[in-house]
Motif scaffolding. Sequence first.
Motif, PDB file in Angstrom:
ATOM      1  N   PRO A 181     -20.464  17.512  15.522  1.00 30.24           N
ATOM      2  CA  PRO A 181     -21.250  18.196  15.927  1.00 30.24           C
ATOM      3  C   PRO A 181     -22.108  18.935  15.427  1.00 30.24           C
ATOM      4  CG  PRO A 181     -19.573  18.808  16.971  1.00 30.24           C
ATOM      5  CD  PRO A 181     -18.868  17.981  16.149  1.00 30.24           C
ATOM      6  N   PHE A 182     -22.503  18.374  14.064  1.00 29.44           N
ATOM      7  CA  PHE A 182     -23.235  19.461  12.912  1.00 29.44           C
ATOM      8  C   PHE A 182     -24.039  18.064  12.590  1.00 29.44           C
ATOM      9  CE2 PHE A 182     -19.407  22.478  13.402  1.00 29.44           C
ATOM     10  CZ  PHE A 182     -20.168  23.564  13.350  1.00 29.44           C
ATOM     11  N   LYS A 183     -23.743  16.947  12.975  1.00 25.36           N
ATOM     12  CA  LYS A 183     -24.476  15.695  11.832  1.00 25.36           C
ATOM     13  C   LYS A 183     -26.079  16.162  12.276  1.00 25.36           C
ATOM     14  CE  LYS A 183     -21.609  12.601   9.660  1.00 25.36           C
ATOM     15  NZ  LYS A 183     -20.502  10.948   9.116  1.00 25.36           N
ATOM     16  N   ARG A 184     -26.727  15.247  11.871  1.00 25.48           N
ATOM     17  CA  ARG A 184     -28.162  15.107  11.965  1.00 25.48           C
ATOM     18  C   ARG A 184     -28.871  14.032  10.738  1.00 25.48           C
ATOM     19  NH1 ARG A 184     -26.619  18.454  14.939  1.00 25.48           N
ATOM     20  NH2 ARG A 184     -26.851  20.548  15.683  1.00 25.48           N
ATOM     21  N   ASP A 185     -28.652  13.461  11.588  1.00 22.34           N
ATOM     22  CA  ASP A 185     -29.668  12.378  10.380  1.00 22.34           C
ATOM     23  C   ASP A 185     -28.472  11.508   9.512  1.00 22.34           C
ATOM     24  OD1 ASP A 185     -31.982  11.901  12.526  1.00 22.34           O
ATOM     25  OD2 ASP A 185     -32.449  13.689  10.869  1.00 22.34           O
ATOM     26  N   GLY A 186     -27.318  11.916   9.687  1.00 26.56           N
ATOM     27  CA  GLY A 186     -26.131  11.253   9.014  1.00 26.56           C
ATOM     28  C   GLY A 186     -25.535  12.513   7.449  1.00 26.56           C
ATOM     29  N   PHE A 187     -26.194  13.730   7.973  1.00 28.29           N
ATOM     30  CA  PHE A 187     -25.936  14.631   6.818  1.00 28.29           C
ATOM     31  C   PHE A 187     -25.390  15.583   8.156  1.00 28.29           C
ATOM     32  CE2 PHE A 187     -29.808  12.546   4.826  1.00 28.29           C
ATOM     33  CZ  PHE A 187     -29.162  12.933   3.335  1.00 28.29           C
ATOM     34  N   LEU A 188     -24.300  16.622   7.227  1.00 29.47           N
ATOM     35  CA  LEU A 188     -22.980  18.021   7.825  1.00 29.47           C
ATOM     36  C   LEU A 188     -24.881  18.799   7.744  1.00 29.47           C
ATOM     37  CD1 LEU A 188     -20.100  16.850   7.017  1.00 29.47           C
ATOM     38  CD2 LEU A 188     -20.925  16.818   9.228  1.00 29.47           C
ATOM     39  N   GLU A 189     -24.779  19.797   8.684  1.00 29.79           N
ATOM     40  CA  GLU A 189     -25.850  21.261   8.434  1.00 29.79           C
ATOM     41  C   GLU A 189     -25.115  22.030   8.385  1.00 29.79           C
ATOM     42  OE1 GLU A 189     -29.455  21.259   8.958  1.00 29.79           O
ATOM     43  OE2 GLU A 189     -28.803  18.406   8.190  1.00 29.79           O
ATOM     44  N   LEU A 190     -24.401  21.968   7.795  1.00 24.43           N
ATOM     45  CA  LEU A 190     -23.487  23.243   7.754  1.00 24.43           C
ATOM     46  C   LEU A 190     -24.169  24.757   7.249  1.00 24.43           C
ATOM     47  CD1 LEU A 190     -20.271  21.337   6.882  1.00 24.43           C
ATOM     48  CD2 LEU A 190     -20.413  22.347   9.106  1.00 24.43           C
ATOM     49  N   TRP A 191     -24.357  25.840   6.948  1.00 24.38           N
ATOM     50  CA  TRP A 191     -24.158  26.241   6.630  1.00 24.38           C
ATOM     51  C   TRP A 191     -22.680  27.045   5.275  1.00 24.38           C
ATOM     52  CZ3 TRP A 191     -28.354  28.136   5.288  1.00 24.38           C
ATOM     53  CH2 TRP A 191     -29.925  28.114   5.716  1.00 24.38           C
ATOM     54  N   CYS A 192     -23.425  26.988   4.178  1.00 24.43           N
ATOM     55  CA  CYS A 192     -22.616  27.529   3.223  1.00 24.43           C
ATOM     56  C   CYS A 192     -22.777  29.481   2.133  1.00 24.43           C
ATOM     57  CB  CYS A 192     -22.514  26.712   2.143  1.00 24.43           C
ATOM     58  SG  CYS A 192     -22.186  24.419   2.800  1.00 24.43           S
ATOM     59  N   THR A 193     -22.020  29.568   2.733  1.00 20.70           N
ATOM     60  CA  THR A 193     -21.900  31.116   1.471  1.00 20.70           C
ATOM     61  C   THR A 193     -21.046  30.916   0.218  1.00 20.70           C
ATOM     62  OG1 THR A 193     -20.971  32.173   2.782  1.00 20.70           O
ATOM     63  CG2 THR A 193     -23.439  32.058   3.711  1.00 20.70           C
ATOM     64  N   ALA A 194     -21.764  32.077  -0.792  1.00 22.38           N
ATOM     65  CA  ALA A 194     -20.141  31.552  -2.055  1.00 22.38           C
ATOM     66  C   ALA A 194     -20.752  33.231  -1.881  1.00 22.38           C
ATOM     67  CB  ALA A 194     -21.084  31.325  -3.636  1.00 22.38           C
ATOM     68  N   GLU A 195     -19.435  33.891  -2.212  1.00 26.24           N
ATOM     69  CA  GLU A 195     -19.451  35.027  -2.605  1.00 26.24           C
ATOM     70  C   GLU A 195     -18.019  36.037  -3.301  1.00 26.24           C
ATOM     71  OE1 GLU A 195     -17.682  37.509   1.030  1.00 26.24           O
ATOM     72  OE2 GLU A 195     -19.306  37.193   2.160  1.00 26.24           O
ATOM     73  N   VAL A 196     -18.784  37.067  -4.148  1.00 27.68           N
ATOM     74  CA  VAL A 196     -18.035  37.388  -5.430  1.00 27.68           C
ATOM     75  C   VAL A 196     -17.674  39.413  -5.166  1.00 27.68           C
ATOM     76  CG1 VAL A 196     -18.163  37.819  -8.027  1.00 27.68           C
ATOM     77  CG2 VAL A 196     -19.114  36.046  -7.249  1.00 27.68           C
ATOM     78  N   ASN A 197     -16.521  39.420  -5.229  1.00 34.09           N
ATOM     79  CA  ASN A 197     -15.872  40.518  -4.970  1.00 34.09           C
ATOM     80  C   ASN A 197     -17.057  41.867  -3.665  1.00 34.09           C
ATOM     81  OD1 ASN A 197     -14.317  40.804  -7.092  1.00 34.09           O
ATOM     82  ND2 ASN A 197     -15.714  41.842  -8.286  1.00 34.09           N
ATOM     83  N   GLY A 198     -17.045  40.750  -2.854  1.00 37.29           N
ATOM     84  CA  GLY A 198     -17.387  40.655  -1.690  1.00 37.29           C
ATOM     85  C   GLY A 198     -18.757  40.597  -1.169  1.00 37.29           C
ATOM     86  N   THR A 199     -19.813  40.437  -2.749  1.00 34.64           N
ATOM     87  CA  THR A 199     -21.066  40.680  -2.773  1.00 34.64           C
ATOM     88  C   THR A 199     -21.850  38.581  -2.245  1.00 34.64           C
ATOM     89  OG1 THR A 199     -21.069  42.748  -3.895  1.00 34.64           O
ATOM     90  CG2 THR A 199     -22.871  41.430  -3.807  1.00 34.64           C
ATOM     91  N   GLU A 200     -22.625  38.712  -0.570  1.00 39.16           N
ATOM     92  CA  GLU A 200     -22.655  38.115  -1.538  1.00 39.16           C
ATOM     93  C   GLU A 200     -24.331  36.825  -2.581  1.00 39.16           C
ATOM     94  OE1 GLU A 200     -25.963  35.201   1.259  1.00 39.16           O
ATOM     95  OE2 GLU A 200     -24.069  35.909   2.523  1.00 39.16           O
ATOM     96  N   ILE A 201     -23.349  35.449  -3.220  1.00 38.24           N
ATOM     97  CA  ILE A 201     -24.298  35.497  -4.433  1.00 38.24           C
ATOM     98  C   ILE A 201     -25.189  34.206  -3.914  1.00 38.24           C
ATOM     99  CG2 ILE A 201     -24.102  34.499  -6.911  1.00 38.24           C
ATOM    100  CD1 ILE A 201     -23.604  37.458  -6.177  1.00 38.24           C
ATOM    101  N   GLY A 202     -24.333  33.611  -2.896  1.00 33.16           N
ATOM    102  CA  GLY A 202     -25.461  32.424  -3.206  1.00 33.16           C
ATOM    103  C   GLY A 202     -25.466  31.723  -1.508  1.00 33.16           C
ATOM    104  N   ARG A 203     -26.572  31.180  -0.855  1.00 36.91           N
ATOM    105  CA  ARG A 203     -26.424  30.924   0.189  1.00 36.91           C
ATOM    106  C   ARG A 203     -27.505  29.613   0.896  1.00 36.91           C
ATOM    107  NH1 ARG A 203     -25.876  32.570   5.906  1.00 36.91           N
ATOM    108  NH2 ARG A 203     -24.360  34.349   5.159  1.00 36.91           N
ATOM    109  N   ASP A 204     -26.789  28.464   1.457  1.00 33.45           N
ATOM    110  CA  ASP A 204     -27.089  26.596   0.948  1.00 33.45           C
ATOM    111  C   ASP A 204     -27.083  26.207   2.791  1.00 33.45           C
ATOM    112  OD1 ASP A 204     -29.437  25.520   1.399  1.00 33.45           O
ATOM    113  OD2 ASP A 204     -28.251  24.374  -0.769  1.00 33.45           O
ATOM    114  N   LEU A 205     -27.496  24.814   2.875  1.00 28.60           N
ATOM    115  CA  LEU A 205     -27.642  24.390   4.086  1.00 28.60           C
ATOM    116  C   LEU A 205     -26.893  23.075   3.152  1.00 28.60           C
ATOM    117  CD1 LEU A 205     -27.404  24.502   7.311  1.00 28.60           C
ATOM    118  CD2 LEU A 205     -29.559  22.789   6.163  1.00 28.60           C
ATOM    119  N   LEU A 206     -25.133  22.639   3.716  1.00 28.52           N
ATOM    120  CA  LEU A 206     -25.256  21.874   3.496  1.00 28.52           C
ATOM    121  C   LEU A 206     -25.779  21.095   3.539  1.00 28.52           C
ATOM    122  CD1 LEU A 206     -22.550  20.004   1.387  1.00 28.52           C
ATOM    123  CD2 LEU A 206     -21.734  20.176   3.778  1.00 28.52           C
ATOM    124  N   GLY A 207     -26.880  20.031   4.417  1.00 23.14           N
ATOM    125  CA  GLY A 207     -28.235  18.768   4.983  1.00 23.14           C
ATOM    126  C   GLY A 207     -29.040  19.231   4.042  1.00 23.14           C
TER     127      GLY A 207
END
Length: 304
Positions: A181-207
């Motif tokens: 259900p997350f696929k759009r034109d073959g790409f997975l539109e999933l939000w991805c986040t990275a945290e270090v010690n509880g602080t968000e450092i990065g956020r991007d769309l897998l798509g």
Amino acid sequence: MRIARFRHEGRIRSGVVEDGVVRPFEADIRTVIEVGDIPEPQAPVPLEQVRLLAPLQPASLRDFVAFEEHVEGVRRSIDGSGGVPEAWYDAPTFYFTNPHRIYGPGDEVPFPARSVNRDYELEVAAVAGPGGSIFGYTILNDWSARDLQKREMQVNLGPAKGKDFASSLGPWIVTADELDPFKRDGFLELWCTAEVNGTEIGRDLLGNMGWTFETMIAYAARDSRIVAGDVFGSGTVGNGGCLAELWGRHGRQDPPPLRAGDVVTLTVEGIGSLTNTVVTGPDTEDLPPVRRRDPARARAERQH
């Protein structure tokens, strides 16, 4: 469906995770992937009573570099160059990393003691099924010792010791149909986040990947061979998917490199979260000095 490996009452088992429980089945997870069928689950065990492990010990782990933003930032950080090399647009480039140093959820990850520029890398990995199909997806942390990587890649080979000390997979494998259900034109539109010690450092769309997983797997199989259970990393997402990208953009180490005791959590929509703690590995001895041989002298000696 979520498929996990776990330790329970002294045994390592596999099972289906649902509604706060895991339902074990009598089959190795590699066999399940090869057959492409889930055995009948048994009586449930509360998830809090098991210790989740890396969902798979793959025979091989290829890691791609499918995000332009990551390439641009890390190149500036590693060798001072800017932009994306034209060759990146030709084909989905990958390298092989070490399948024998796989860590799972909650594990401590030992960095080389000689490294101070320690980094995480936020990725999603596809697990190959029969015939090059995609069985499912999991989270991949492609840990990186940037100072070691920077030095060794001046030889135009690698990365080697800057990478092969650790990769993390988990917390489980989500079967491909769950994420359709997350696929759009073959790409997975999933939000991805990275945290270090509880602080968000990065956020991007897998798509934002340049190629689909299907294209990357087909390219890996070209003139070669892949088997069910092989793992294929997406490459690191942009916008803080790793620290080195931000170092390249900021022109300084901000945020700072990872230190012993730091807790890194990667979260991917539709899959879950993978948390590990950074530690320092044992000290290593200095290498013996290299034997230097002048190439011109060596050629001359061969002519006599």
